[in-house]
Design an enzyme around this catalytic site. Structure first.
Site, PDB file in Angstrom:
ATOM      1  N   HIS A 168       0.840  -1.209   0.000  1.00  0.00           N
ATOM      2  CA  HIS A 168       0.000   0.000   0.000  1.00  0.00           C
ATOM      3  C   HIS A 168       0.876   1.261   0.000  1.00  0.00           C
ATOM      4  O   HIS A 168       0.609   2.207  -0.734  1.00  0.00           O
ATOM      5  CB  HIS A 168      -0.871   0.062   1.266  1.00  0.00           C
ATOM      6  CG  HIS A 168      -1.911  -1.009   1.390  1.00  0.00           C
ATOM      7  ND1 HIS A 168      -2.046  -1.775   2.527  1.00  0.00           N
ATOM      8  CD2 HIS A 168      -2.875  -1.431   0.536  1.00  0.00           C
ATOM      9  CE1 HIS A 168      -3.064  -2.622   2.373  1.00  0.00           C
ATOM     10  NE2 HIS A 168      -3.570  -2.439   1.168  1.00  0.00           N
TER      11      HIS A 168
ATOM     12  N   LYS B  38     -18.759  -4.461  10.089  1.00  0.00           N
ATOM     13  CA  LYS B  38     -17.609  -5.390  10.113  1.00  0.00           C
ATOM     14  C   LYS B  38     -16.537  -4.770  10.984  1.00  0.00           C
ATOM     15  O   LYS B  38     -16.032  -3.692  10.681  1.00  0.00           O
ATOM     16  CB  LYS B  38     -17.067  -5.560   8.682  1.00  0.00           C
ATOM     17  CG  LYS B  38     -17.272  -6.963   8.112  1.00  0.00           C
ATOM     18  CD  LYS B  38     -16.813  -7.040   6.674  1.00  0.00           C
ATOM     19  CE  LYS B  38     -15.315  -7.265   6.565  1.00  0.00           C
ATOM     20  NZ  LYS B  38     -14.859  -7.245   5.156  1.00  0.00           N
TER      21      LYS B  38
ATOM     22  N   ARG C 131      -2.589  -6.249  -8.180  1.00  0.00           N
ATOM     23  CA  ARG C 131      -1.427  -7.112  -7.913  1.00  0.00           C
ATOM     24  C   ARG C 131      -1.291  -8.207  -8.948  1.00  0.00           C
ATOM     25  O   ARG C 131      -0.211  -8.533  -9.401  1.00  0.00           O
ATOM     26  CB  ARG C 131      -1.557  -7.749  -6.515  1.00  0.00           C
ATOM     27  CG  ARG C 131      -1.379  -6.769  -5.399  1.00  0.00           C
ATOM     28  CD  ARG C 131      -1.876  -7.308  -4.108  1.00  0.00           C
ATOM     29  NE  ARG C 131      -3.305  -7.584  -4.196  1.00  0.00           N
ATOM     30  CZ  ARG C 131      -4.085  -7.866  -3.174  1.00  0.00           C
ATOM     31  NH1 ARG C 131      -3.563  -7.946  -1.972  1.00  0.00           N
ATOM     32  NH2 ARG C 131      -5.369  -8.081  -3.337  1.00  0.00           N
TER      33      ARG C 131
ATOM     34  N   SER D 280      -3.158  -7.654   3.212  1.00  0.00           N
ATOM     35  CA  SER D 280      -3.311  -7.472   4.660  1.00  0.00           C
ATOM     36  C   SER D 280      -3.689  -8.799   5.315  1.00  0.00           C
ATOM     37  O   SER D 280      -3.205  -9.127   6.404  1.00  0.00           O
ATOM     38  CB  SER D 280      -4.402  -6.436   4.952  1.00  0.00           C
ATOM     39  OG  SER D 280      -4.058  -5.206   4.384  1.00  0.00           O
TER      40      SER D 280
END
Ligand code: PNS
Length: 159
Positions: free
Chosen positions: A16, A40, A89, A127
């Site tokens: 990031h 969440k 990615r 992550s």
């Protein structure tokens, strides 16, 4: 031109930060926007995620770190920004990113999503991978900033 780089950043990774750094050289202002999705809870709190981002971008003058809830298009309108930056990615990212970009553009036609290809050094990095490696005692020191590495160790120590 100002852009928004949105995400969960739970936690921010070196991948990031690489995107943020590269964007900051191409655009006038980069707003890094952390999704605050109340339904969440996430792994790190929104405050922790913001703090990691702020600490690690404090030397980049044209980066602002913020959070948003609700739809990204509404946040973009509120900020008066019509360019979204997303990192790509691998091909596996494409389908989901394409769907979001098209839906966002349908609802807010002036909004464009620009994809920045991730540095090959980080093309495997996410992550969730960092959280999993940490959970089982893996070394994540070359994948995340120091403060995140320490915070992960502390969280899992206490778990
Ligand atoms: O880091 P992530 O989890 O891949 O980021 C996804 C994010 C936060 C960019 C995306 O879920 C999002 O924009 N959420 C906000 C709600 C929204 O606008 N949803 C519609 C997208 S089509």
């Amino acid at each position: 031109m100002n852009v928004i780089y949105p995400g969960s950043f739970d936690p921010v990774t070196n991948g990031h930060l690489d995107i943020i750094q590269r964007c900051s050289k191409k655009f006038n202002k980069v707003i890094v926007a952390v999704l605050n999705n109340n339904s969440k809870s996430g792994f790190f709190t929104i405050e922790e995620r913001l703090e990691f981002l702020r600490e690690n971008t404090k030397d980049i003058e044209n980066v602002e770190v913020d959070s948003f809830s609700g739809l990204l298009i509404d946040y973009a309108k509120m900020k008066n920004v019509n360019i979204i930056i997303k990192g790509l990615r691998a091909v596996s990212d494409y389908e989901n990113e394409m769907q979001m970009a098209l839906a966002n553009n349908k609802l807010y036609p002036e909004l464009e999503t620009l994809f920045m290809v991730s540095n090959t050094r980080y093309s495997f990095l996410s992550s969730s991978l960092v959280r999993e490696l940490s959970l089982f005692g893996g070394d994540v020191s070359c994948l995340v900033p120091k403060a995140v590495e320490i915070a992960l160790k502390n969280k899992f120590k206490g778990a």
